[in-house]
Enzyme design. Sequence first.
Site, PDB file in Angstrom:
ATOM      1  CG  ASP A 127      -2.056  -0.898   1.014  1.00 31.45           C
ATOM      2  OD1 ASP A 127      -2.238  -1.461  -0.051  1.00 31.45           O
ATOM      3  OD2 ASP A 127      -2.789  -1.106   2.017  1.00 31.45           O
ATOM      4  CG  HIS A 305      21.145 -16.532   3.689  1.00 31.00           C
ATOM      5  ND1 HIS A 305      20.168 -15.451   3.307  1.00 31.00           N
ATOM      6  CD2 HIS A 305      21.726 -17.082   2.635  1.00 31.00           C
ATOM      7  CE1 HIS A 305      20.073 -15.647   2.222  1.00 31.00           C
ATOM      8  NE2 HIS A 305      21.065 -16.492   1.456  1.00 31.00           N
ATOM      9  CG  ASP A 312      32.660   4.845  14.008  1.00 29.29           C
ATOM     10  OD1 ASP A 312      33.446   4.010  14.207  1.00 29.29           O
ATOM     11  OD2 ASP A 312      33.112   5.739  13.189  1.00 29.29           O
TER      12      ASP A 312
END
Length: 417
Positions: A127, A305, A312
């Site tokens: 949407d 995977h 930082d």
Amino acid sequence: MNTATRSMNSRWLPGNRIELLCCGEDYYPCVFQAIDAAKHAVLIETFIWFDDSVGRELRAALMRAAERGVEVHVLVDGWGSPDLGAEFTQGLLDAGVRLRAFEPVRRLFGARINMLGRMHNKLAVVDGRVAFVGGINYSRDHVIGLDPQAKLDYAVRLEGPLVEQIEAYCRTKLNTPQPPREMWLQRWRRLRQRRHPDDPPRPDEGAVAAFVTRDNDRHTTDIERHYRAAIRSARSRILIANAYFFPGYRLVRDLRRAARRGVRVDLILQGNPDMPWVQRATMLLYEHLLRAGVRIHEYTERPLHAKVAVIDDHWATVGSSNLDPTSLSLNLEANVVVRDQAFAAVLRDTLDQVLRRSCEPVRLSRPGRLRSAWIVLRSLVVFHALRRFPAWARWAHHASPRVVPVQPEPAPVQEGR
């Protein structure tokens, strides 16, 4: 890809709400719930969609959406999803799902042969309001409850201005311009979001993020450039978890230089690989990186995977792109890059738990003279290949990919009696 979409790639936008999702346990319920709540459009791109319990659950959700009048488009990779049967796809087509295959698989003596230049994205947009970006495919081997060797991976759920870019990217690749009605609805939703604080954050709130893609046209090195820029500017820590790690010469050089200037560089790589030959290739780099001060940790609990990084306390990325030649030089890939301390802290803490609980450190060996000479020679060969591989790969893979609609099965001919 049109000019408008090209200009949006890598553009930083504020005001995004970003949630980290870990493995299929987090990811699939979120995606399926969003599809079940869809009122206007669902766009999905995925490398792998299998006909298993997870794949059938996605199929059912998409069919329900299409049957209630939602516009549903799905793009699968022909090599990654080669075995979706006629019965599986026919039900989708009958429900009104528009299904396409990116460069359909070609076989020689039963083996798939066209593995270069794949569509490796894992994207979903619902949407124009919520999007999902990451490395998780639609298959049961991402859920530990269904497969003890399920893969460890991550994705993000997004709300905010970046969703519009992701939707535009998906529509362009599907060659389906947004209908005028949807354009007006999207503008109305943006106006409503500005007036209702309970909705997704306004542009001046939330995380700053960019949607970064890689293709074989105008964005051949965008994801790698974002990684390298962040690595070169790192001051305290670089934490990367990557399943298939064999990056280009310049990225390896940047990691070594960062470690030598005092940055703590931690790499979480495969220790329980689903493809052992990939791990053996990665191990060719171990000694070169370790001697510069890079810390390497092998994830041993199950196959890794992931394609994520934190640098930082403010830079992070989650997406589909491995740091290997196919992802950095050939495949279509998509990552989200985030500049936000809160999100970076969540991802860093998640990876640090993985590092402490499920990883084994790789130690630097002390070779004799003969082995030292072999390591130097091997490094020269490996790094020469790393320097030249992108040019070689693009030269070898010059064909333009095809996006082919999956056609309904022809109705059986009724013979007269």
